[in-house]
Enzyme design. Structure first.
Site, short mmCIF file in Angstrom:
data_model
loop_
_atom_site.label_atom_id
_atom_site.label_comp_id
_atom_site.label_asym_id
_atom_site.label_seq_id
_atom_site.Cartn_x
_atom_site.Cartn_y
_atom_site.Cartn_z
N CYS A 26 0.85 -1.19 0.00
CA CYS A 26 0.00 0.00 0.00
C CYS A 26 0.89 1.24 0.00
CB CYS A 26 -0.93 -0.02 1.21
SG CYS A 26 -1.95 -1.51 1.27
N HIS A 551 27.41 -16.71 10.51
CA HIS A 551 26.99 -17.15 9.18
C HIS A 551 27.60 -18.52 8.90
CE1 HIS A 551 26.37 -17.23 4.82
NE2 HIS A 551 25.51 -16.24 4.98
#
Length: 636
Positions: A26, A551
């Site tokens: 939106c 990671h």
């Protein structure tokens, strides 16, 4: 701002791609429809940099982002890929989908159909407003009728074209919602707008199809007929596709769809849509004629409450249809009072609050609301503080009531703000003056009520957590901070990692570990800020303020969580040594992936110093590195 990181954090905290049924962008927010809203972490998302507010209402999970919405949507869309409103439960997922009521489904469908058209509708309205100003100035100052000039005619056509060809516009968005061929839908709509068909429908002679008389109606500028037609087309296309041999599908499926749906639309679905649209307009204007003051007060007061729940979209087609059929509408005139009341309440918060962060948010929200974008005002200040929202509703109702009494209306469907005020000049002197006075009452009334009656101000700490953009607060370590290893293995320098993103130091300072076993644990007491759905990357906020990124491996995201197991969730507070993720080292290596795991401090200042351990190998009890310097509170 790192929009890729923001998008990934939002995706993680709504429960991952597999929990998303649909995503809608939106003006200022992302609307998610989720399988299970309980999986979404509202608190975590609301603390992300760039997020103004999070709202879970009416079957939708809404993330209000203000001006950041476009870039965030661009970042998150490719991560999600193709999501549908009826996606099947993934393999092994036996959790039931959240039940959504029929009313919510209808509202969501209407919103999905009309939302893509809003920018074009707003642009058409703006051009209408500019032309209205030009006509007023030319007539009263230069005593010239510019409506006969070629330039005016061309620009007027640009402002009217969308509404004239509305069936074609809505055919595309409807086809996307109902999962059918967009171009076949547009051809059906174009047939309704074709000059020869328009001539037949507006002529005096009886119109027949296959010898059967059909109802004469004008379909240009219509709204409901094409939506019904595309809805039926979706079922017709699926049926034909199911029974048609594969070798004939590419030709015969679209051919038969057109041969069936064009007559069916003209003979049945089109007239039904016309009658339904006429009934809705009749009902709206019946209430209008019964008491325009009451209708104006209701829309002016309740409009922004409907915005909160997304329910305002259910009545927007009334205004669109009015402009398409009659050339004017009063729905958005009354809604304009609501918009100006939100701006006034936000201004009152700005004048009243002692909180610096809230003052910044409310000032920005006031400006955007004056230009017709009210979400920052609603979510950033008024609804958040509760009482300003009440003042806005009261003032908006008073302004709307005056507009209803004066007969205010606009000659375009234009977003309600200061730039589109001229659109409402077409309602005449009384109507336009009442519109201006109604906006003034709504704006100044909400502002005065907020300042005089007040609200419970936010303390500095609470405000900083929820402000539109988190402040950067330096924290200086008083002594060396020792960080233990989150997993066991061989220690190497970050520069040796075969991934330039990490080895270059772009992600932050740290070291790397080549794991010897597949278990990641909390290196210190910490909170889990990020845990990717693929479980290959983890973001931790240590209790000492240091933010850590772990990671696991290179390109292991491609495994999509295979060989990984999670033992915690985002938002959990862990003690040192608590398990976070485990993984199968042998199988991941057999799949051809490098398991070198960077351990990065993502919020270290440029002058911070990190000393790597002298040991070649570490266990989960070993000190991995020492840190001294400053950190900020930026998100992982």
């Amino acid at each position: 701002m790192d929009f890729q990181a923001l998008a990934q954090n939002i995706l993680t905290n709504v429960g991952g791609k597999e929990n998303i049924v649909s995503l809608e962008r939106c003006f200022t927010r992302l609307r998610f429809v989720l399988k299970d809203n309980s999986k979404a972490n509202s608190d975590q998302i609301s603390h992300l940099e760039g997020v103004i507010q999070v709202l879970n209402a009416n079957g939708q999970f809404q993330v209000v982002l203000g001006n950041n919405v476009a870039k965030t949507y661009e970042a998150i869309e490719p991560m999600i890929g193709e999501v549908t409103a009826t996606s099947e439960t993934s393999e092994g997922d036996n959790e039931p989908k959240e039940k959504v009521g029929l009313g919510t489904k209808i509202i969501n469908t209407i919103a999905a159909i009309f939302t893509p058209t809003v920018p074009a509708i707003a642009a058409s309205g703006m051009i209408k407003g500019i032309l209205a100003i030009a006509v007023i100035v030319a007539t009263n100052v230069y005593h010239t009728d510019i409506t006969k000039f070629d330039t005016y005619i061309i620009l007027s056509a640009a402002s009217d074209a969308l509404f004239y060809f509305m069936p074609i516009i809505l055919a595309k968005s409807s086809a996307k919602v109902f999962k059918t061929n967009e171009y076949i839908a547009m051809v059906i709509a174009a047939t309704l707008c074709y000059p020869s068909i328009v001539g037949l429908m507006t002529g005096k002679a009886t119109v027949t199809l296959f010898g059967l008389q059909i109802t004469k109606a004008s379909y240009t500028s219509s709204v409901i007929p094409i939506i019904i037609a595309v809805f039926i087309l979706a079922y017709v296309e699926r049926f034909i596709d199911r029974i048609m041999p594969d070798v004939l599908k590419i030709i015969m499926v679209p051919t038969l769809c057109l041969l069936i749906m064009v007559p069916a639309t003209l003979m049945l679905f089109g007239p039904i849509g016309i009658y339904l649209g006429n009934f809705i307009n009749w009902l709206y204007y019946y209430i209008m004629h019964f008491s325009p003051i009451l209708l104006g007060a209701f829309i002016g007061g309740i409009w922004c409450v409907l915005v909160v729940f997304g329910a305002h979209r259910a009545i927007i087609p009334i205004g669109i249809n009015d402009v398409a059929k009659t050339g004017h509408q009063n729905l958005l005139a009354f809604a304009g009072a609501a918009n100006f009341s939100q701006a006034g309440a936000a201004l009152g918060v700005f004048l009243k609050t002692k909180n610096k962060n809230l003052k910044t948010v409310s000032a920005s929200a006031t400006v955007t609301a004056l230009f017709g974008i009210t979400e920052p005002a609603i979510y950033g200040t008024n609804l958040r503080l509760k009482r300003p929202m009440v003042y806005a509703v009261i003032s908006g109702a008073l302004g709307g009531a005056l507009m209803g009494w004066g007969g205010s209306f606009g000659n375009a469907f234009a977003n309600q703000g200061i730039l589109t005020i001229p659109v409402y000049a077409s309602s005449g002197v009384k109507g336009f003056v009442c519109y201006l006075l109604g906006c003034a009452i709504a704006f100044f009334g909400a502002c005065i009520l907020t300042v005089v009656l007040g609200f419970e101000d936010l303390p500095e700490k609470l405000s900083s957590q929820n402000s539109e953009e988190l402040a950067t607060i330096p924290v200086t370590a008083t002594e060396d901070e020792k960080i233990t290893a989150p997993l066991a293995g061989e220690v190497i320098a970050l520069s040796q990692v075969k991934d330039e993103v990490f080895s270059s130091g772009a992600m932050g300072k740290g070291v790397a570990i080549i794991p010897t076993d597949g278990e990641v644990v909390a290196p210190e007491d910490c909170e889990v800020q990020v845990l990717y759905p693929t479980m290959h990357a983890i973001g931790l906020l240590l209790d000492n303020g240091i933010q850590l990124l772990i990671h696991i491996g290179r390109d292991t995201v491609e495994l999509k969580g295979k060989y990984f197991t999670s033992h915690t969730e985002v938002g959990a507070h862990l003690r040192k040594g608590d398990p976070i993720v485990s993984f199968d080292c042998a199988k991941i290596k057999q799949a051809g992936y490098d398991l070198t795991t960077p351990v990065i401090i993502t919020n270290a200042s440029s002058d911070a110093k990190i000393t790597m351990t002298d040991e070649n190998k570490v266990t989960q009890d070993s000190v991995l590195m020492e840190f001294k310097g400053k950190v900020t509170n930026e998100e992982v």
